[in-house]
Write a protein that holds these residues in place. Structure first.
Motif, mmCIF file in Angstrom:
data_model
loop_
_atom_site.group_PDB
_atom_site.id
_atom_site.type_symbol
_atom_site.label_atom_id
_atom_site.label_comp_id
_atom_site.label_asym_id
_atom_site.label_seq_id
_atom_site.Cartn_x
_atom_site.Cartn_y
_atom_site.Cartn_z
ATOM 1 N N PRO A 71 5.953 -6.951 8.868
ATOM 2 C CA PRO A 71 6.224 -6.398 7.741
ATOM 3 C C PRO A 71 5.642 -5.037 7.126
ATOM 4 O O PRO A 71 6.295 -4.118 6.415
ATOM 5 C CB PRO A 71 5.902 -7.589 6.742
ATOM 6 C CG PRO A 71 5.013 -8.434 7.381
ATOM 7 C CD PRO A 71 5.129 -7.996 8.613
ATOM 8 N N GLN A 72 4.506 -4.713 7.850
ATOM 9 C CA GLN A 72 3.865 -3.413 7.681
ATOM 10 C C GLN A 72 4.099 -2.477 9.026
ATOM 11 O O GLN A 72 3.208 -1.536 8.918
ATOM 12 C CB GLN A 72 2.595 -3.645 7.065
ATOM 13 C CG GLN A 72 2.356 -4.315 5.906
ATOM 14 C CD GLN A 72 1.486 -5.636 5.798
ATOM 15 O OE1 GLN A 72 0.779 -5.626 6.864
ATOM 16 N NE2 GLN A 72 1.327 -6.123 4.633
ATOM 17 N N GLY A 73 4.968 -2.795 9.374
ATOM 18 C CA GLY A 73 5.133 -1.769 10.900
ATOM 19 C C GLY A 73 4.310 -1.822 11.778
ATOM 20 O O GLY A 73 4.263 -0.944 12.636
ATOM 21 N N LYS A 74 3.373 -2.777 12.117
ATOM 22 C CA LYS A 74 2.625 -3.284 13.053
ATOM 23 C C LYS A 74 2.867 -3.737 14.194
ATOM 24 O O LYS A 74 2.302 -4.958 14.652
ATOM 25 C CB LYS A 74 1.060 -3.738 12.440
ATOM 26 C CG LYS A 74 0.643 -2.770 11.337
ATOM 27 C CD LYS A 74 -0.543 -3.665 10.616
ATOM 28 C CE LYS A 74 -1.215 -2.748 9.349
ATOM 29 N NZ LYS A 74 -2.179 -3.628 8.650
ATOM 30 N N GLY A 75 4.056 -3.476 14.818
ATOM 31 C CA GLY A 75 4.727 -3.895 16.079
ATOM 32 C C GLY A 75 5.704 -5.138 15.710
ATOM 33 O O GLY A 75 6.382 -5.160 14.379
ATOM 34 N N ALA A 76 5.627 -6.395 16.409
ATOM 35 C CA ALA A 76 6.885 -7.047 16.224
ATOM 36 C C ALA A 76 6.520 -8.428 16.893
ATOM 37 O O ALA A 76 5.651 -8.651 17.642
ATOM 38 C CB ALA A 76 8.341 -6.676 16.560
ATOM 39 N N MET A 77 7.316 -9.523 16.613
ATOM 40 C CA MET A 77 7.313 -10.534 17.235
ATOM 41 C C MET A 77 8.452 -10.465 18.546
ATOM 42 O O MET A 77 8.236 -10.637 19.530
ATOM 43 C CB MET A 77 7.669 -12.026 16.528
ATOM 44 C CG MET A 77 6.353 -12.244 15.549
ATOM 45 S SD MET A 77 7.059 -13.869 14.664
ATOM 46 C CE MET A 77 5.921 -14.064 13.669
ATOM 47 N N ALA A 159 -1.862 -14.213 18.899
ATOM 48 C CA ALA A 159 -1.622 -13.642 17.872
ATOM 49 C C ALA A 159 -0.053 -13.552 17.348
ATOM 50 O O ALA A 159 0.557 -13.791 18.177
ATOM 51 C CB ALA A 159 -1.990 -12.040 17.719
ATOM 52 N N ASN A 160 0.285 -13.902 16.214
ATOM 53 C CA ASN A 160 1.752 -13.642 15.728
ATOM 54 C C ASN A 160 2.430 -12.675 16.164
ATOM 55 O O ASN A 160 3.545 -12.701 16.466
ATOM 56 C CB ASN A 160 1.729 -14.146 14.306
ATOM 57 C CG ASN A 160 1.788 -15.631 13.976
ATOM 58 O OD1 ASN A 160 1.789 -16.354 14.823
ATOM 59 N ND2 ASN A 160 1.093 -15.894 12.636
ATOM 60 N N PHE A 161 1.833 -11.538 15.751
ATOM 61 C CA PHE A 161 2.686 -10.093 16.156
ATOM 62 C C PHE A 161 1.720 -9.333 17.270
ATOM 63 O O PHE A 161 0.787 -9.321 17.382
ATOM 64 C CB PHE A 161 2.585 -9.212 14.838
ATOM 65 C CG PHE A 161 3.656 -9.789 13.849
ATOM 66 C CD1 PHE A 161 3.039 -10.612 12.836
ATOM 67 C CD2 PHE A 161 4.989 -9.589 13.771
ATOM 68 C CE1 PHE A 161 3.841 -11.029 11.779
ATOM 69 C CE2 PHE A 161 5.720 -10.044 12.707
ATOM 70 C CZ PHE A 161 5.326 -10.790 11.779
ATOM 71 N N ASN A 162 2.884 -8.578 17.675
ATOM 72 C CA ASN A 162 2.358 -7.806 18.970
ATOM 73 C C ASN A 162 2.487 -6.452 18.773
ATOM 74 O O ASN A 162 3.648 -5.908 18.539
ATOM 75 C CB ASN A 162 3.005 -8.239 20.087
ATOM 76 C CG ASN A 162 2.121 -7.565 21.580
ATOM 77 O OD1 ASN A 162 1.795 -6.644 21.592
ATOM 78 N ND2 ASN A 162 2.665 -8.185 22.641
ATOM 79 N N PRO A 163 1.722 -5.435 18.548
ATOM 80 C CA PRO A 163 1.752 -4.083 18.202
ATOM 81 C C PRO A 163 2.523 -3.346 19.427
ATOM 82 O O PRO A 163 3.060 -2.303 19.100
ATOM 83 C CB PRO A 163 0.461 -3.505 18.096
ATOM 84 C CG PRO A 163 -0.457 -4.247 18.622
ATOM 85 C CD PRO A 163 0.089 -5.645 18.584
ATOM 86 N N ASN A 164 2.634 -4.007 20.629
ATOM 87 C CA ASN A 164 3.301 -3.504 21.882
ATOM 88 C C ASN A 164 4.844 -3.685 21.775
ATOM 89 O O ASN A 164 5.561 -3.116 22.659
ATOM 90 C CB ASN A 164 2.447 -3.829 23.052
ATOM 91 C CG ASN A 164 1.226 -3.157 23.129
ATOM 92 O OD1 ASN A 164 0.589 -2.249 22.599
ATOM 93 N ND2 ASN A 164 0.294 -4.052 23.880
ATOM 94 N N VAL A 165 5.208 -4.503 20.643
ATOM 95 C CA VAL A 165 6.581 -5.103 20.796
ATOM 96 C C VAL A 165 7.452 -4.130 19.702
ATOM 97 O O VAL A 165 6.788 -3.963 18.836
ATOM 98 C CB VAL A 165 6.721 -6.683 20.580
ATOM 99 C CG1 VAL A 165 8.268 -7.000 20.225
ATOM 100 C CG2 VAL A 165 6.269 -7.432 21.478
ATOM 101 N N ASP A 166 8.442 -3.639 20.279
ATOM 102 C CA ASP A 166 9.393 -2.635 19.280
ATOM 103 C C ASP A 166 10.601 -3.391 18.909
ATOM 104 O O ASP A 166 11.279 -3.585 19.893
ATOM 105 C CB ASP A 166 9.365 -1.504 20.049
ATOM 106 C CG ASP A 166 9.932 -0.218 19.213
ATOM 107 O OD1 ASP A 166 10.353 -0.650 18.056
ATOM 108 O OD2 ASP A 166 9.963 0.943 19.762
#
Length: 171
Positions: A71-77, A159-166
């Motif tokens: 939600p804050q633009g820090k990667g994705a699931m 972790a739930n989100f991965n900053p390396n996923v786009d």
């Protein structure tokens, strides 16, 4: 399964991660860590065939194609493919007998028309611990735990989100 129901379930999976935020660290050190690494390697081998999304679909995994971004633009699931819904979109295979080798969810990163397997996720209606990590409570009637087995996550394996996923490369 109706597209509306499927979309609702899949979006609540994404919301579960948004509520929890970026959590989970690398596997804890010590003797147990070596066992967890071995078990995760076995999960990786068991899910290797799902690098081909057509094989996931053939085995009953379904998706609405929505890529869940932080939600804050820090990667994705990524895009969730689930195998615990009946034809009407109701959770039926959530019997809380989790099998690490058969995750309820496969998570893919869209990449110019292709889907790249990046993680697996286990889902239960009750809290659980797997590989020494506790599940995260979601807004839906379940608990979940991600494992980033196919794309490194600097926030940790669980972790739930991965900053390396786009999600911007072709949702």
């Amino acid at each position: 399964m109706s597209p509306q129901t499927r979309r609702s379930v899949l979006r609540s999976l994404g919301a579960a991660g948004a509520v929890v935020g970026v959590t989970g660290n690398a596997i804890a050190g010590g003797r147990g860590a070596a066992d967890h690494h071995k078990k995760l390697a076995a999960v990786r081998r068991a899910t290797r065939k799902y690098q081909d999304v057509a094989k996931a679909e053939a085995d009953g995994y379904v998706t609405d194609g929505h890529c869940v971004a932080h939600p804050q633009g820090k990667g994705a699931m990524g895009v969730h493919y689930v195998n615990f819904l009946d034809a009407n979109g109701n959770p039926t295979h959530l019997d809380n007998s989790l099998d690490p080798m058969n995750p309820e969810v496969l998570v893919y990163e869209p990449n110019n028309g292709n889907m790249n397997l990046v993680a697996v996720e286990w889902i239960s209606t009750e809290p659980f611990t797997m590989f020494g990590h506790e599940s995260h409570e979601g807004p839906g009637p379940w608990y979940s735990l991600h494992a980033w087995l196919w794309k490194a996550n600097p926030n940790g394996t669980f972790a739930n989100f991965n900053p390396n996923v786009d999600c911007s490369n072709g949702e």
